[in-house]
Write an enzyme that holds these catalytic residues in place. Structure first.
Site, PDB file in Angstrom:
ATOM      1  N   GLY A   1       0.089  -8.180 -14.055  1.00 57.89           N
ATOM      2  CA  GLY A   1       0.698  -7.270 -13.084  1.00 57.89           C
ATOM      3  C   GLY A   1       2.202  -7.142 -13.263  1.00 57.89           C
ATOM      4  O   GLY A   1       2.756  -6.044 -13.191  1.00 57.89           O
TER       5      GLY A   1
ATOM      6  N   HIS B   1      -7.137  -5.576  -1.539  1.00 60.45           N
ATOM      7  CA  HIS B   1      -7.696  -5.432  -0.192  1.00 60.45           C
ATOM      8  C   HIS B   1      -7.939  -6.731   0.568  1.00 60.45           C
ATOM      9  O   HIS B   1      -8.001  -6.700   1.800  1.00 60.45           O
ATOM     10  CB  HIS B   1      -8.938  -4.539  -0.253  1.00 60.45           C
ATOM     11  CG  HIS B   1      -8.603  -3.135  -0.662  1.00 60.45           C
ATOM     12  ND1 HIS B   1      -8.515  -2.753  -1.981  1.00 60.45           N
ATOM     13  CD2 HIS B   1      -8.259  -2.050   0.075  1.00 60.45           C
ATOM     14  CE1 HIS B   1      -8.153  -1.481  -2.035  1.00 60.45           C
ATOM     15  NE2 HIS B   1      -7.992  -1.026  -0.811  1.00 60.45           N
TER      16      HIS B   1
ATOM     17  N   GLN C   1       0.831  -1.201   0.000  1.00 58.88           N
ATOM     18  CA  GLN C   1       0.000   0.000   0.000  1.00 58.88           C
ATOM     19  C   GLN C   1       0.872   1.261   0.000  1.00 58.88           C
ATOM     20  O   GLN C   1       0.621   2.197  -0.761  1.00 58.88           O
ATOM     21  CB  GLN C   1      -0.897  -0.038   1.239  1.00 58.88           C
ATOM     22  CG  GLN C   1      -2.092   0.858   1.160  1.00 58.88           C
ATOM     23  CD  GLN C   1      -2.916   0.759   2.429  1.00 58.88           C
ATOM     24  OE1 GLN C   1      -2.517   0.113   3.412  1.00 58.88           O
ATOM     25  NE2 GLN C   1      -4.079   1.389   2.431  1.00 58.88           N
TER      26      GLN C   1
ATOM     27  N   HIS D   1       1.027   3.675  -3.453  1.00 57.24           N
ATOM     28  CA  HIS D   1       0.327   4.956  -3.372  1.00 57.24           C
ATOM     29  C   HIS D   1       1.218   6.144  -3.707  1.00 57.24           C
ATOM     30  O   HIS D   1       0.779   7.290  -3.613  1.00 57.24           O
ATOM     31  CB  HIS D   1      -0.345   5.123  -2.005  1.00 57.24           C
ATOM     32  CG  HIS D   1      -1.621   4.340  -1.897  1.00 57.24           C
ATOM     33  ND1 HIS D   1      -1.685   2.997  -2.184  1.00 57.24           N
ATOM     34  CD2 HIS D   1      -2.885   4.701  -1.564  1.00 57.24           C
ATOM     35  CE1 HIS D   1      -2.931   2.576  -2.016  1.00 57.24           C
ATOM     36  NE2 HIS D   1      -3.677   3.583  -1.638  1.00 57.24           N
TER      37      HIS D   1
ATOM     38  N   SER E   1       4.617  -3.798 -13.534  1.00 63.32           N
ATOM     39  CA  SER E   1       5.473  -3.582 -12.386  1.00 63.32           C
ATOM     40  C   SER E   1       6.945  -3.460 -12.803  1.00 63.32           C
ATOM     41  O   SER E   1       7.628  -2.491 -12.455  1.00 63.32           O
ATOM     42  CB  SER E   1       5.263  -4.743 -11.414  1.00 63.32           C
ATOM     43  OG  SER E   1       6.263  -4.774 -10.449  1.00 63.32           O
TER      44      SER E   1
ATOM     45  N   LEU F   1      -5.995  -3.445 -11.025  1.00 64.43           N
ATOM     46  CA  LEU F   1      -5.683  -4.815 -10.588  1.00 64.43           C
ATOM     47  C   LEU F   1      -4.910  -4.850  -9.276  1.00 64.43           C
ATOM     48  O   LEU F   1      -4.795  -5.886  -8.647  1.00 64.43           O
ATOM     49  CB  LEU F   1      -4.960  -5.596 -11.697  1.00 64.43           C
ATOM     50  CG  LEU F   1      -3.539  -5.259 -12.129  1.00 64.43           C
ATOM     51  CD1 LEU F   1      -2.515  -5.665 -11.108  1.00 64.43           C
ATOM     52  CD2 LEU F   1      -3.237  -5.958 -13.451  1.00 64.43           C
ATOM     53  N   TYR F   2      -4.375  -3.676  -8.866  1.00 64.74           N
ATOM     54  CA  TYR F   2      -3.590  -3.633  -7.621  1.00 64.74           C
ATOM     55  C   TYR F   2      -4.467  -3.383  -6.389  1.00 64.74           C
ATOM     56  O   TYR F   2      -3.948  -3.175  -5.296  1.00 64.74           O
ATOM     57  CB  TYR F   2      -2.506  -2.556  -7.706  1.00 64.74           C
ATOM     58  CG  TYR F   2      -1.130  -3.019  -7.248  1.00 64.74           C
ATOM     59  CD1 TYR F   2      -0.907  -3.455  -5.930  1.00 64.74           C
ATOM     60  CD2 TYR F   2      -0.043  -3.032  -8.119  1.00 64.74           C
ATOM     61  CE1 TYR F   2       0.348  -3.873  -5.518  1.00 64.74           C
ATOM     62  CE2 TYR F   2       1.216  -3.452  -7.712  1.00 64.74           C
ATOM     63  CZ  TYR F   2       1.403  -3.874  -6.410  1.00 64.74           C
ATOM     64  OH  TYR F   2       2.648  -4.287  -6.003  1.00 64.74           O
TER      65      TYR F   2
HETATM   66  C1  HEM Z   1      -7.646  -1.396   6.042  1.00 66.73           C
HETATM   67  C2  HEM Z   1      -6.891  -1.165   5.011  1.00 66.73           C
HETATM   68  C3  HEM Z   1      -7.310  -0.365   3.805  1.00 66.73           C
HETATM   69  C4  HEM Z   1      -8.303   0.544   3.662  1.00 66.73           C
HETATM   70  C5  HEM Z   1      -9.310   1.017   4.698  1.00 66.73           C
HETATM   71  C6  HEM Z   1      -8.266   0.997   2.285  1.00 66.73           C
HETATM   72  C7  HEM Z   1      -9.122   1.925   1.748  1.00 66.73           C
HETATM   73  C8  HEM Z   1      -9.057   2.407   0.475  1.00 66.73           C
HETATM   74  C9  HEM Z   1      -9.918   3.408  -0.075  1.00 66.73           C
HETATM   75  C10 HEM Z   1     -11.059   4.089   0.660  1.00 66.73           C
HETATM   76  C11 HEM Z   1      -9.529   3.635  -1.351  1.00 66.73           C
HETATM   77  C12 HEM Z   1     -10.134   4.604  -2.348  1.00 66.73           C
HETATM   78  C13 HEM Z   1     -11.053   3.827  -3.218  1.00 66.73           C
HETATM   79  C14 HEM Z   1     -11.359   4.482  -4.505  1.00 66.73           C
HETATM   80  O1  HEM Z   1     -11.521   5.676  -4.514  1.00 66.73           O
HETATM   81  O2  HEM Z   1     -11.430   3.781  -5.514  1.00 66.73           O
HETATM   82  C15 HEM Z   1      -8.424   2.758  -1.616  1.00 66.73           C
HETATM   83  C16 HEM Z   1      -7.752   2.705  -2.806  1.00 66.73           C
HETATM   84  C17 HEM Z   1      -6.724   1.835  -3.075  1.00 66.73           C
HETATM   85  N1  HEM Z   1      -6.194   0.891  -2.237  1.00 66.73           N
HETATM   86 FE1  HEM Z   1      -6.745   0.587  -0.331  1.00 66.73          FE
HETATM   87  N2  HEM Z   1      -7.249   0.357   1.639  1.00 66.73           N
HETATM   88  C18 HEM Z   1      -6.644  -0.471   2.523  1.00 66.73           C
HETATM   89  C19 HEM Z   1      -5.574  -1.310   2.263  1.00 66.73           C
HETATM   90  C20 HEM Z   1      -4.966  -1.462   1.041  1.00 66.73           C
HETATM   91  C21 HEM Z   1      -3.881  -2.359   0.790  1.00 66.73           C
HETATM   92  C22 HEM Z   1      -3.207  -3.290   1.801  1.00 66.73           C
HETATM   93  C23 HEM Z   1      -3.549  -2.230  -0.513  1.00 66.73           C
HETATM   94  C24 HEM Z   1      -2.441  -3.026  -1.158  1.00 66.73           C
HETATM   95  C25 HEM Z   1      -1.993  -2.900  -2.355  1.00 66.73           C
HETATM   96  C26 HEM Z   1      -4.427  -1.214  -1.094  1.00 66.73           C
HETATM   97  C27 HEM Z   1      -4.413  -0.764  -2.408  1.00 66.73           C
HETATM   98  C28 HEM Z   1      -5.192   0.245  -2.901  1.00 66.73           C
HETATM   99  C29 HEM Z   1      -5.066   0.795  -4.234  1.00 66.73           C
HETATM  100  C30 HEM Z   1      -4.063   0.370  -5.300  1.00 66.73           C
HETATM  101  C31 HEM Z   1      -6.015   1.804  -4.335  1.00 66.73           C
HETATM  102  C32 HEM Z   1      -6.237   2.741  -5.526  1.00 66.73           C
HETATM  103  C33 HEM Z   1      -5.578   4.042  -5.204  1.00 66.73           C
HETATM  104  C34 HEM Z   1      -5.913   5.101  -6.180  1.00 66.73           C
HETATM  105  O3  HEM Z   1      -6.454   4.785  -7.246  1.00 66.73           O
HETATM  106  O4  HEM Z   1      -5.621   6.257  -5.912  1.00 66.73           O
HETATM  107  N3  HEM Z   1      -5.270  -0.789  -0.109  1.00 66.73           N
HETATM  108  N4  HEM Z   1      -8.162   2.011  -0.509  1.00 66.73           N
END
Ligand code: HEM
Ligand SMILES: *[C@@H]1O[C@H](CO)[C@@H](O)[C@H](O)[C@H]1NC(C)=O
Ligand SMILES: *[C@@H]1O[C@H](CO)[C@@H](O)[C@H](O)[C@H]1NC(C)=O
Ligand SMILES: *[C@@H]1O[C@H](CO)[C@@H](O)[C@H](O)[C@H]1NC(C)=O
Ligand SMILES: *[C@@H]1O[C@H](CO)[C@@H](O)[C@H](O)[C@H]1NC(C)=O
Length: 598
Positions: free
Chosen positions: A526, A388, A203, A207, A530, A384-385
Site C-alpha cells: 500500500g 471495511h 473513505q 474516493h 500511496s 487492497l484499500y
Molecule cells: C458503512 C460504511 C461503508 C459502506 C456501506 C461501504 C460500501 C461500499 C460499497 C457498496 C462499495 C462498492 C463496492 C464495489 O462495487 O466493489 C464500496 C467500495 C469501496 N469502499 Fe466502501 N463502504 C463503507 C466504508 C468504507 C470505508 C471506511 C472505506 C475506507 C477506506 C471504504 C473503502 C472503499 C473502497 C476503496 C471502495 C472501492 C471504490 C471503487 O472501486 O470505486 N469503504 N464501499
C-alpha cells in the site's frame, strides 16, 4: 461377405485413425501449457512466450540475470547484504525512541524521509504499464486513462487453472470465503487506536481516485485525474464543477442552516447524487462525489472542505482584489490539494505507519532524485484499500447508539448535530482492526464479496506473486500467512495451495503485525502506491512548488502549516476533540465545551 467386411472395415479403421489423430493433436495442443502460467520470471522480470511451449524472461534492469532472473548481479549482491528486510526496517522505525528523537530534530529527518519516499515509490512503474486488457506494454494501455493500470499483468487467459498452474480447478465460493473468514464475530478494535474520524477520512480521501466504473467490466475507472485532484470536492468534470461553483470570489455554492455553511441541496444545484429514491431533492446534498450522501461522515468531510475552500478564497481575495473568480477558484483548488496531501502524509500516514520517524511533506526532498511527476491509479491499489473492517458495530454520538439502518443515507443527522459534535463523536469512537480477518460488519460483507468477484473477472495474479513483486518472500504455507489455525486450515482446504491464494484475501487475512492495524503485505504494497500518488502530484514538481503557484507566501504557508485540527477548527464555532487517534489520556478524554478555543 468377406468383401463387405473389408469394405466396411477400411473406412472404420480410417475413421478411428482420423479420430485418434484428431484427439492426439488436440491433447498435444492443450498439454502445451503457456509457460508464463508458472510465473517463471523472478524479480519483476517480464515473461514473454515464444512458439508454443517456450518463454524468455526479460531481466533488463532488474539487477538479476539467468533464465528466470534469479542470479543477482554483483551490485545487487552487495545491496542485498546491506539492505534490512522489510520486517527489520519496520521494527527499527517503530522502536528505539531515543534514536528517533535525535533524528526527528536534526537534518537526519530529511535523510530518512527522502529514503522512505524514494525506496517506496521506486517500486511503482512510471509511466504505468499493464491494464486489465493488456498484459504487455501497449500504446493503448498508456494512453487510455479510463483503465486502472496494473502492476502485474492479468493471469493469462489460456492457463490450465484459474490462478495459473497451481491450486484447485475451481476457486472457492465467494459467499463461503466471506462468511468464514471476513464476517465479524466480535468487534476487534484497532490496537493502534484508529478512530472513525480516520475511517471517514480514508473513505472520503480515496474516493477521489477510486471510482470504479461498475457499468462496464474490464477494470475501468471514472476517475481520470488518477490521483489527488480533489474531484471529490469539485466534481469529476467541468459541467459538475460549474454547477457547484458560486461564480463569485472563487467560491463554491452553499446553504446556510442556523448560520452555518453546508453544501447546497440538489433542489438548488441539480447534480446527480446517489440516494434512495424516496429522498426528496431538498434533502439531498450536492457534493463533488456523487456517492457521498451514503454516510453522514462523508457529508461531514464534504462540509468541512467546502468551508475551507470558501475560507481560503476570502484570504486570497484580500491579497489579490484584482483577481477574477476563475483565478481565485483555481488557485484555491491548488491550495486545497496541497492541504490534503500535507494532512494525509503528516497525520494520516503518520498515524497509520506507527513510525517514530516524524514524517514530513516536503516535495523539495525529491528535487535531486530521479522521480516522475505523474501517477496512474492501479487496480491492485483499489482492491487492497477496501478497508471495511474499520466500520464499528454501530455509531455512538453523545451516548446515543445509532444502528446502520438509521445512519446510512441519513439526511438530517449532519445538520442536527453540526460538524463540531460529529467530529467530536467520530474522534472518540474506536474503529475496527483491518487485518487478521473476521472483523467485517454484516452491513459491508457484500462489498468483500464484490471485491473478490471483481478480482476474478480481472484475473488478478496470486497473492504470492505480489509478495515477490514488492520484495517480500512468498509464503510457503497457510500457517506462515496466519496464526489463526482455523483460518489457515480453512484456506488450505479451499485453495489447496498457498501459491493459489488470491490477492485481496491474502492482504486482509494475513496476520497483523504486533499491535498493528494490519499485516506486512498491506503496508509494503500500500505505501508505495500511496506515496507515489501523493508526491507524483504536479504541485509537488519543481515548476509548481513555489509561492506564486498558490498566490504568494500566504497560500504557500496555508499548505505547509495545515493540520487536521486547523482544518476543522478554523471552520467551526468551537473546537471539538479532533484526531485520527482515540483519546490517549484523561485530558483528551474530557468532554469538550462549545467554548473551547483552538
Ligand atoms: C458503512 C460504511 C461503508 C459502506 C456501506 C461501504 C460500501 C461500499 C460499497 C457498496 C462499495 C462498492 C463496492 C464495489 O462495487 O466493489 C464500496 C467500495 C469501496 N469502499 Fe466502501 N463502504 C463503507 C466504508 C468504507 C470505508 C471506511 C472505506 C475506507 C477506506 C471504504 C473503502 C472503499 C473502497 C476503496 C471502495 C472501492 C471504490 C471503487 O472501486 O470505486 N469503504 N464501499
Ligand atoms: C526457470 O523456470 C522454469 C519454469 O518454472 C523451470 O522449469 C526452470 O528449471 C527454471 N530455470 C532455472 C535455471 O532455474
Ligand atoms: C518523532 O515524531 C513523531 C511524529 O511527530 C512522534 O510521533 C514521535 O514520538 C517522535 N519520536 C520521538 C522519539 O520523539
Ligand atoms: C478506452 O477504452 C475503452 C475500451 O476499449 C473504449 O470504450 C474507450 O472509448 C477508450 N477511451 C478512450 C479515451 O479512447
Ligand atoms: C437520522 O438520525 C437521527 C438522529 O440519530 C434519528 O433520530 C433519525 O431517526 C434518523 N433518520 C432516519 C431516516 O433513520
Amino acid at each position: 461377405m468377406k468383401a463387405f467386411s473389408i469394405f466396411i472395415r477400411v473406412p472404420i479403421t480410417l475413421l478411428l485413425l482420423l479420430l485418434l489423430l484428431e484427439s492426439s493433436s488436440c491433447t498435444a495442443d492443450s498439454s502445451v501449457v503457456n509457460p508464463c502460467c508458472y510465473y517463471p520470471c523472478q524479480h519483476a522480470g517480464v515473461c514473454v512466450r515464444f512458439g508454443t511451449a517456450s518463454f524468455k524472461c526479460d531481466c533488463t534492469r532488474t539487477g538479476y540475470y539467468g533464465d528466470n532472473c534469479t542470479i543477482p548481479e554483483f551490485w545487487t549482491r552487495i545491496r542485498l547484504m546491506l539492505k534490512p528486510s522489510p520486517s527489520a526496517a519496520h521494527f527499527i522505525l517503530t522502536h528505539f525512541q531515543w534514536f528517533w528523537s535525535l533524528v526527528n530534530n536534526s537534518f537526519l529527518r530529511d535523510t530518512f524521509m527522502r529514503l522512505v519516499l524514494t525506496i517506496r515509490s521506486n517500486l511503482i512503474p512510471s509511466p504505468p504499464t499493464y491494464n486489465t486488457k493488456y498484459g504487455y506494454l501497449s500504446w493503448e494501455s498508456y494512453y487510455n486513462l479510463s483503465y486502472y493500470t496494473r502492476l502485474l499483468p492479468p493471469v493469462p487467459e489460456d492457463c490450465p487453472l484459474p490462478m495459473g498452474a497451481k491450486g484447485k480447478p475451481v476457486l472457492p465460493d465467494v459467499k463461503e470465503l466471506v462468511e468464514r473468514f471476513f464476517k465479524r464475530q466480535k468487534f476487534r478494535p484497532d490496537p493502534q487506536g484508529t478512530n472513525l474520524m480516520f475511517a471517514f477520512m480514508a473513505q472520503h480521501f480515496t474516493h477521489q481516485f477510486f471510482k470504479t466504473n461498475l457499468e462496464v467490466q474490464g477494470g475501468f475507472t471514472k476517475g481520470l485525474g488518477h490521483g489527488v485532484d480533489a474531484s471529490n470536492i469539485y466534481g469529476e468534470d467541468l459541467v459538475r464543477q460549474h454547477q457547484l461553483r458560486l461564480h463569485k470570489d472563487g467560491k463554491l455554492k452553499y446553504q446556510l442552516v442556523n448560520g452555518e455553511m453546508y453544501p447546497p441541496a440538489v433542489s438548488e444545484v441539480p447534480v446527480h447524487m446517489v440516494y434512495p429514491e424516496n429522498i426528496p431533492a431538498d434533502k439531498r446534498l450536492a457534493i463533488g462525489q456523487e456517492l457521498f450522501g451514503i454516510l453522514p461522515g462523508l457529508s461531514m468531510y464534504a462540509t468541512i472542505w467546502l468551508r475551507e475552500h470558501n475560507r481560503v478564497c476570502d484570504i486570497l481575495k484580500a491579497e489579490h482584489p484584482t483577481w477574477d473568480d476563475e483565478q481565485l477558484f483555481q488557485t484555491t483548488r491548488l491550495i486545497i490539494i496541497g492541504e490534503i496531501i500535507n494532512i494525509i502524509i503528516e497525520e494520516y500516514v503518520q498515524h497509520l505507519s506507527g513510525y517514530m520517524l516524524d514524517l514530513k511533506f516536503d516535495p523539495s526532498l525529491l528535487f535531486g532524485e530521479r522521480f516522475q511527476y505523474s501517477n496512474r491509479i492501479a487496480l491492485e491499489f483499489c482492491q487492497l484499500y477496501h478497508w471495511h473492517p474499520l466500520m464499528p458495530d454501530s455509531i455512538l454520538i453523545e451516548g446515543e447508539e445509532i444502528p446502520y439502518s438509521q445512519f446510512l443515507y441519513n439526511t438530517s443527522l449532519l445538520m442536527h448535530y453540526g460538524v463540531e459534535r460529529l467530529v467530536d463523536a467520530f474522534s472518540r469512537q474506536p474503529a475496527g482492526q483491518i487485518g487478521g480477518g473476521r472483523n467485517s460488519h454484516q452491513v459491508v460483507l457484500k462489498v468483500a464479496e464484490m471485491v473478490i468477484t471483481e478480482s476474478r473477472a480481472a484475473r488478478v495474479q496470486p497473492f504470492n506473486e505480489y509478495r515477490k513483486r514488492f520484495n517480500l518472500k512468498p509464503y510457503t504455507s497457510f500457517d506462515e500467512l496466519t496464526d489463526d489455525s482455523e483460518i489457515a486450515r480453512g484456506l488450505e482446504e479451499l485453495y489447496g495451495d498457498i501459491d493459489a491464494l488470491e490477492f485481496y484475501p491474502g492482504t486482509m487475512l494475513e496476520k497483523a503485525r504486533a499491535d498493528a492495524i494490519f499485516g506486512e503485505s498491506m503496508v509494503e504494497m500500500g505505501a508505495p502506491f500511496s506515496l507515489k500518488g501523493l508526491l507524483g502530484n504536479p504541485i509537488c514538481s519543481p515548476e509548481y512548488w513555489k509561492p506564486s503557484t498558490f498566490g504568494g507566501e500566504t497560500g504557500f504557508n496555508i499548505i505547509k502549516k495545515s493540520t487536521l485540527k486547523k482544518l476543522v477548527c478554523l471552520n467551526t464555532k468551537w473546537c471539538p476533540y479532533v484526531d485520527f487517534h482515540v483519546p490517549r489520556n484523561e485530558e483528551e478524554a474530557k468532554p469538550r465545551k462549545p467554548s473551547t478555543e483552538l
